[in-house]
Design a protein around this motif. Structure first.
Motif, mmCIF file in Angstrom:
data_model
loop_
_atom_site.group_PDB
_atom_site.id
_atom_site.type_symbol
_atom_site.label_atom_id
_atom_site.label_comp_id
_atom_site.label_asym_id
_atom_site.label_seq_id
_atom_site.Cartn_x
_atom_site.Cartn_y
_atom_site.Cartn_z
ATOM 1 N N THR A 152 0.805 -1.219 0.018
ATOM 2 C CA THR A 152 0.041 0.110 0.019
ATOM 3 C C THR A 152 0.801 1.324 0.074
ATOM 4 O O THR A 152 0.401 2.300 -0.299
ATOM 5 N N GLY A 153 2.121 1.114 0.472
ATOM 6 C CA GLY A 153 2.678 2.264 0.694
ATOM 7 C C GLY A 153 2.408 3.148 1.916
ATOM 8 O O GLY A 153 2.755 4.411 1.828
ATOM 9 N N ALA A 154 1.729 2.380 2.955
ATOM 10 C CA ALA A 154 1.282 3.344 3.907
ATOM 11 C C ALA A 154 2.119 3.947 4.571
ATOM 12 O O ALA A 154 1.904 5.151 5.025
ATOM 13 N N ASP A 155 3.447 3.654 5.102
ATOM 14 C CA ASP A 155 4.533 4.312 5.879
ATOM 15 C C ASP A 155 4.738 5.577 5.030
ATOM 16 O O ASP A 155 4.821 6.636 5.528
ATOM 17 N N LEU A 156 5.248 5.412 3.708
ATOM 18 C CA LEU A 156 5.844 6.553 3.064
ATOM 19 C C LEU A 156 4.509 7.578 2.825
ATOM 20 O O LEU A 156 4.756 8.648 2.795
ATOM 21 N N ARG A 157 3.351 6.916 2.690
ATOM 22 C CA ARG A 157 2.285 7.945 2.266
ATOM 23 C C ARG A 157 1.863 8.783 3.305
ATOM 24 O O ARG A 157 1.809 9.992 3.340
ATOM 25 N N ALA A 158 2.055 8.152 4.642
ATOM 26 C CA ALA A 158 1.564 8.918 6.006
ATOM 27 C C ALA A 158 2.759 9.699 6.271
ATOM 28 O O ALA A 158 2.364 11.081 6.693
ATOM 29 N N ALA A 159 3.789 9.619 5.895
ATOM 30 C CA ALA A 159 4.743 10.643 6.024
ATOM 31 C C ALA A 159 4.774 11.791 5.173
ATOM 32 O O ALA A 159 5.076 12.820 5.435
ATOM 33 N N ALA A 160 4.424 11.517 3.785
ATOM 34 C CA ALA A 160 4.267 12.472 2.755
ATOM 35 C C ALA A 160 3.172 13.303 3.038
ATOM 36 O O ALA A 160 3.160 14.514 3.181
ATOM 37 N N ASP A 161 2.034 12.566 3.524
ATOM 38 C CA ASP A 161 0.789 13.597 3.717
ATOM 39 C C ASP A 161 1.068 14.455 5.075
ATOM 40 O O ASP A 161 0.674 15.533 4.978
ATOM 41 N N ALA A 162 1.873 13.954 5.926
ATOM 42 C CA ALA A 162 2.158 14.688 7.214
ATOM 43 C C ALA A 162 2.989 15.985 6.831
ATOM 44 O O ALA A 162 2.741 17.104 7.214
#
Length: 185
Positions: A152-162
């Motif tokens: 899902t890319g969840a970790d990188l997506r969460a960091a990019a969204d933050a």
């Protein structure tokens, strides 16, 4: 396959400068080519690693989505292509085309850029803010070859969204896990 964790460069570290060739365009690319970027994702990847092969479709989607949101996304292959010809610049062009990489996929022939970033594995992800200070480093998500965890890319997506929302960096940053970079002798 060798399982190697990323080195987890210190947060706040300034992004090392580089200028590397993009085999798909024949042009050199540097961070300065993205003066209006809201942040920079630098990903060390390659063609042959099963860890990269697992995520490449979703990473291509991530690249398209977050480029539209204002991030510069840049992938770099630093592997020794003499011993790993499947990672050659010609094959990188094919990889970028086949999997829809709309971001630069650069070749670090001297491996100097990978060393400057303290990269250890493929994939290895770094997210820098607009001032080119390290905001996140670590895994794309918790998926691994042979696991039942979806990509899902969840970790990188969460960091990019933050980063894009002006929130602090995620407290929990898990090292990436992948094949070791194939260093030259």
């Amino acid at each position: 396959m060798a399982r190697t964790e990323s080195n987890m460069l210190e947060l706040g570290t300034q992004a090392p400068a580089f200028s590397l060739p993009d085999p798909s365009t024949g042009k050199r690319v540097s961070l300065d080519d993205f003066p209006d970027a809201k942040g920079y994702v630098i990903a060390f990847i390659c063609n042959h690693c099963p860890f990269v092969q697992l995520i490449r479709h979703e990473f291509a989607r991530f690249g398209r989505a977050y480029t539209e949101k204002g991030l510069a996304v840049i992938a770099i292959n630093a592997n020794d292509v003499e011993n790993y010809p499947e990672d050659s610049p010609e094959k990188m062009k094919d990889e970028a085309r086949r999997f829809g990489y709309t971001f630069p996929y650069l070749f670090d022939e001297t491996q100097e850029v990978a060393r400057a970033y303290d990269a250890a594995c493929t994939p290895d992800f770094y997210l820098f803010d607009a001032d080119r200070r390290l905001f996140y480093r670590g895994q794309f998500d918790a998926s691994r070859p042979g696991s039942d965890i979806p990509v899902t890319g969840a970790d990188l997506r969460a960091a990019a969204d933050a980063l894009l929302a002006g929130r602090p960096a995620p407290q929990d940053q898990t090292p990436s896990l992948g094949c070791n970079i194939k260093w030259k002798a």
